[in-house]
Design a protein around this motif. Structure first.
Motif, short mmCIF file in Angstrom:
data_model
loop_
_atom_site.label_atom_id
_atom_site.label_comp_id
_atom_site.label_asym_id
_atom_site.label_seq_id
_atom_site.Cartn_x
_atom_site.Cartn_y
_atom_site.Cartn_z
N ALA A 1 0.80 -1.21 0.00
CA ALA A 1 0.00 0.00 0.00
C ALA A 1 0.84 1.27 0.00
CB ALA A 1 -0.94 -0.01 1.21
N GLY A 2 2.09 1.18 0.43
CA GLY A 2 2.93 2.36 0.47
C GLY A 2 3.94 2.44 -0.64
N ALA A 3 3.73 1.73 -1.75
CA ALA A 3 4.70 1.70 -2.83
C ALA A 3 4.87 3.08 -3.45
CB ALA A 3 4.29 0.69 -3.90
N THR A 4 6.01 3.28 -4.11
CA THR A 4 6.38 4.61 -4.59
C THR A 4 6.01 4.86 -6.05
OG1 THR A 4 8.57 3.74 -5.10
CG2 THR A 4 8.28 4.85 -2.98
N GLY A 5 5.43 3.85 -6.72
CA GLY A 5 5.05 4.01 -8.11
C GLY A 5 3.63 4.49 -8.29
N VAL A 6 2.99 4.02 -9.35
CA VAL A 6 1.65 4.49 -9.70
C VAL A 6 0.61 3.39 -9.58
CG1 VAL A 6 0.26 5.40 -11.62
CG2 VAL A 6 2.56 6.27 -11.24
N LEU A 7 1.01 2.12 -9.73
CA LEU A 7 0.04 1.02 -9.77
C LEU A 7 0.45 -0.06 -8.78
CD1 LEU A 7 -0.25 0.99 -13.65
CD2 LEU A 7 -2.09 1.64 -12.08
N PHE A 8 -0.15 -0.01 -7.59
CA PHE A 8 0.18 -0.97 -6.54
C PHE A 8 -1.11 -1.32 -5.81
CE2 PHE A 8 1.11 3.41 -5.39
CZ PHE A 8 0.39 3.59 -4.21
N ILE A 9 -1.02 -1.88 -4.62
CA ILE A 9 -2.21 -2.32 -3.88
C ILE A 9 -3.12 -1.14 -3.59
CG2 ILE A 9 -3.03 -3.30 -1.70
CD1 ILE A 9 -0.57 -5.06 -1.64
N ASN A 10 -4.35 -1.22 -4.08
CA ASN A 10 -5.38 -0.20 -3.84
C ASN A 10 -4.83 1.21 -4.07
OD1 ASN A 10 -7.02 -2.34 -3.11
ND2 ASN A 10 -6.81 -2.01 -0.92
N SER A 11 -4.10 1.41 -5.14
CA SER A 11 -3.39 2.66 -5.36
C SER A 11 -4.31 3.84 -5.69
CB SER A 11 -2.36 2.48 -6.48
OG SER A 11 -2.92 1.82 -7.60
N PHE A 12 -5.07 3.77 -6.78
CA PHE A 12 -6.00 4.83 -7.19
C PHE A 12 -5.32 6.20 -7.20
CE2 PHE A 12 -8.81 1.59 -5.18
CZ PHE A 12 -9.47 1.18 -6.33
N ILE A 13 -4.20 6.29 -7.88
CA ILE A 13 -3.41 7.52 -7.93
C ILE A 13 -4.02 8.53 -8.90
CG2 ILE A 13 -1.16 8.49 -8.54
CD1 ILE A 13 -1.14 6.90 -5.94
N ARG A 14 -4.13 9.78 -8.44
CA ARG A 14 -4.58 10.87 -9.30
C ARG A 14 -3.39 11.45 -10.05
NH1 ARG A 14 -9.66 12.96 -7.78
NH2 ARG A 14 -10.51 11.99 -5.88
N LEU A 15 -3.67 12.08 -11.18
CA LEU A 15 -2.59 12.73 -11.93
C LEU A 15 -1.88 13.77 -11.07
CD1 LEU A 15 -4.06 13.21 -15.53
CD2 LEU A 15 -2.35 11.56 -14.77
N SER A 16 -2.63 14.45 -10.22
CA SER A 16 -2.03 15.46 -9.35
C SER A 16 -1.05 14.87 -8.36
CB SER A 16 -3.12 16.23 -8.60
OG SER A 16 -3.89 15.35 -7.79
N GLY A 17 -1.15 13.55 -8.13
CA GLY A 17 -0.23 12.89 -7.21
C GLY A 17 1.08 12.49 -7.84
N ILE A 18 1.18 12.65 -9.17
CA ILE A 18 2.42 12.29 -9.86
C ILE A 18 3.26 13.56 -9.98
CG2 ILE A 18 3.39 11.18 -11.90
CD1 ILE A 18 0.67 9.90 -12.38
N THR A 19 3.88 13.95 -8.90
CA THR A 19 4.58 15.24 -8.85
C THR A 19 5.92 15.23 -9.56
OG1 THR A 19 5.50 14.67 -6.68
CG2 THR A 19 3.43 15.90 -6.70
N ASP A 20 6.44 14.05 -9.88
CA ASP A 20 7.66 13.98 -10.69
C ASP A 20 7.40 14.32 -12.15
OD1 ASP A 20 9.20 13.29 -8.53
OD2 ASP A 20 9.36 11.17 -9.03
N GLY A 21 6.12 14.37 -12.51
CA GLY A 21 5.74 14.62 -13.89
C GLY A 21 5.34 13.35 -14.60
N THR A 22 4.22 13.39 -15.31
CA THR A 22 3.74 12.18 -15.98
C THR A 22 4.70 11.70 -17.06
OG1 THR A 22 2.41 13.56 -17.47
CG2 THR A 22 1.31 12.69 -15.52
N SER A 23 5.47 12.60 -17.66
CA SER A 23 6.41 12.20 -18.71
C SER A 23 7.67 11.59 -18.14
CB SER A 23 6.76 13.39 -19.60
OG SER A 23 7.41 14.40 -18.85
N ASN A 24 7.84 11.63 -16.81
CA ASN A 24 9.02 11.08 -16.16
C ASN A 24 8.68 9.93 -15.23
OD1 ASN A 24 10.88 12.94 -17.28
ND2 ASN A 24 10.31 14.46 -15.75
N THR A 25 7.46 9.40 -15.35
CA THR A 25 7.03 8.36 -14.42
C THR A 25 6.48 7.17 -15.19
OG1 THR A 25 6.44 10.06 -12.79
CG2 THR A 25 5.57 7.84 -12.43
N LEU A 26 7.03 5.99 -14.92
CA LEU A 26 6.62 4.78 -15.62
C LEU A 26 5.28 4.26 -15.11
CD1 LEU A 26 9.99 2.79 -15.61
CD2 LEU A 26 8.85 3.73 -17.62
N ALA A 27 4.49 3.73 -16.04
CA ALA A 27 3.26 3.04 -15.68
C ALA A 27 3.34 1.56 -16.06
CB ALA A 27 2.06 3.69 -16.36
N TYR A 28 3.90 1.28 -17.23
CA TYR A 28 3.98 -0.10 -17.74
C TYR A 28 5.31 -0.35 -18.40
CZ TYR A 28 -0.87 -1.54 -17.06
OH TYR A 28 -2.05 -1.92 -16.50
#
Length: 341
Positions: free
Chosen positions: A178-205
């Motif tokens: 639940a405390g993982a540092t990425g975008v897709l983990f246990i019950n993550s439901f991450i909003r775009l606003s939560g990707i503060t490193d920038g969506t173009s600098n953050t892996l999803a797949y």
């Protein structure tokens, strides 16, 4: 005097055959390279379709889907919460022109049953589990997408795994929970606003290769295979530090064994703890805590990876590990440019 009949001498014929053989030898690698380029392009397009579906899901729901559904089953409280089990490749199907397969999945009952169901897969969903989704398969994998499992005769695999994070230790547990540092983990439901490193600098797949399966048992004996691309070690029961990847108790041959699953071992979850196509075998605990499962492919020199803004890049095996792990976090505060990979 009789005129000489036209035709080839034996030596001339052999010379012609030798020339043709040389031409074929020269052309064959070029043909194979062109075919692989086409397969890699198709793989890139598949990841773009996945990310387009992810973005459409986020637009409709206000967040990305959970990387792994873990919550109590309303039908039977004895069923372990992690047996709900759904991953994002199942929940985004309506946005990938996959409404028929999405509608055939019963999300209420989950993926696996509990003690009252002998921990079996629900028969109501087995037809859907055996449905192959072409957009979730890399044509360079080169093996059947059918992955046998001990309590499910047929399951269709995927080659695309979602990134839970960098695999750091969080609260004593390797970071896929639940405390993982990425975008897709246990019950993550991450909003775009939560990707503060920038969506173009953050892996999803990214990519991985699925295992051959094991119809006789859920796992096989440790040391069964040295194939780091198709197998992963089971370090044993524990909460992040209770197992040993250097002395595994078993191996799993059911890696990426179901496109609909969100879990780490035989589902589609991974992380960036290892560099792409690492020579170290992936390793999992037989629980929610999992140390490493990184990107792998049959593409020469690297893997395709999809970022949260929807773009896909080819990541070389030689990428600096710190850079690779930085791309796997959503809010680490690191500064990185595209020329770093």
């Amino acid at each position: 005097m009789r005129a000489r009949r036209g035709g080839f001498t034996l030596i001339e014929l052999l010379v012609v055959i030798a020339i043709i053989a040389v031409l074929i030898a020269l052309l064959l690698p070029a043909v194979q390279a062109a075919r692989e380029a086409a397969r890699r392009s198709q793989c890139t397009n598949n990841l773009k379709q996945i990310m387009l579906a992810m973005m459409n899901y986020e637009s409709a729901q206000g967040c990305f889907p959970a990387g792994y559904a873990v919550w109590p089953n309303s039908l039977d409280p004895t069923i372990p919460p992690e047996h709900m089990g759904w991953g994002p490749l199942a929940t985004i199907q309506p946005y990938m022109e996959g409404s028929p397969v999405f509608n055939s999945l019963n999300f209420i009952i989950g993926v696996l049953g509990g003690p009252s169901q002998n921990y079996e897969y629900w028969p109501q969903n087995t037809t859907s589990y055996a449905t192959s989704v072409a957009a979730l398969l890399c044509p360079s994998d080169g093996s059947s997408d059918t992955v046998p499992g001990s309590n499910l005769a047929v399951s269709k695999a995927t080659n695309y795994m979602h990134i839970a994070g960098a695999g750091e230790m969080i609260g004593g547990v390797s970071g896929n929970g639940a405390g993982a540092t990425g975008v897709l983990f246990i019950n993550s439901f991450i909003r775009l606003s939560g990707i503060t490193d920038g969506t173009s600098n953050t892996l999803a797949y990214s990519e991985n290769l699925h295992g051959p399966g094991s119809a006789g048992a859920y796992e096989v004996a440790a040391g069964t295979s040295n194939d780091v691309k198709r197998y992963l070690n089971n370090a044993g029961l524990g909460s992040g530090s209770g197992g040993d990847c250097n002395a595994p108790i078993a191996q799993s041959a059911i890696k990426l064994g179901g496109w609909y699953k969100g879990n780490f071992e035989d589902g589609a979850m991974g992380n960036v703890a290892l560099p792409p196509n690492s020579t170290t075998m992936d390793c999992s605990f037989h629980s929610g805590a999992s140390p490493f499962k990184s990107a792998r492919s049959n593409h020469a020199g690297g893997v395709n990876a999809a970022f949260c803004d929807g773009h896909v890049a080819f990541i070389k095996n030689s990428i600096n590990l710190t850079t690779w792990q930085t791309l796997g976090t959503r809010a680490g505060g690191e500064v990185i440019s595209s020329d770093a990979y």
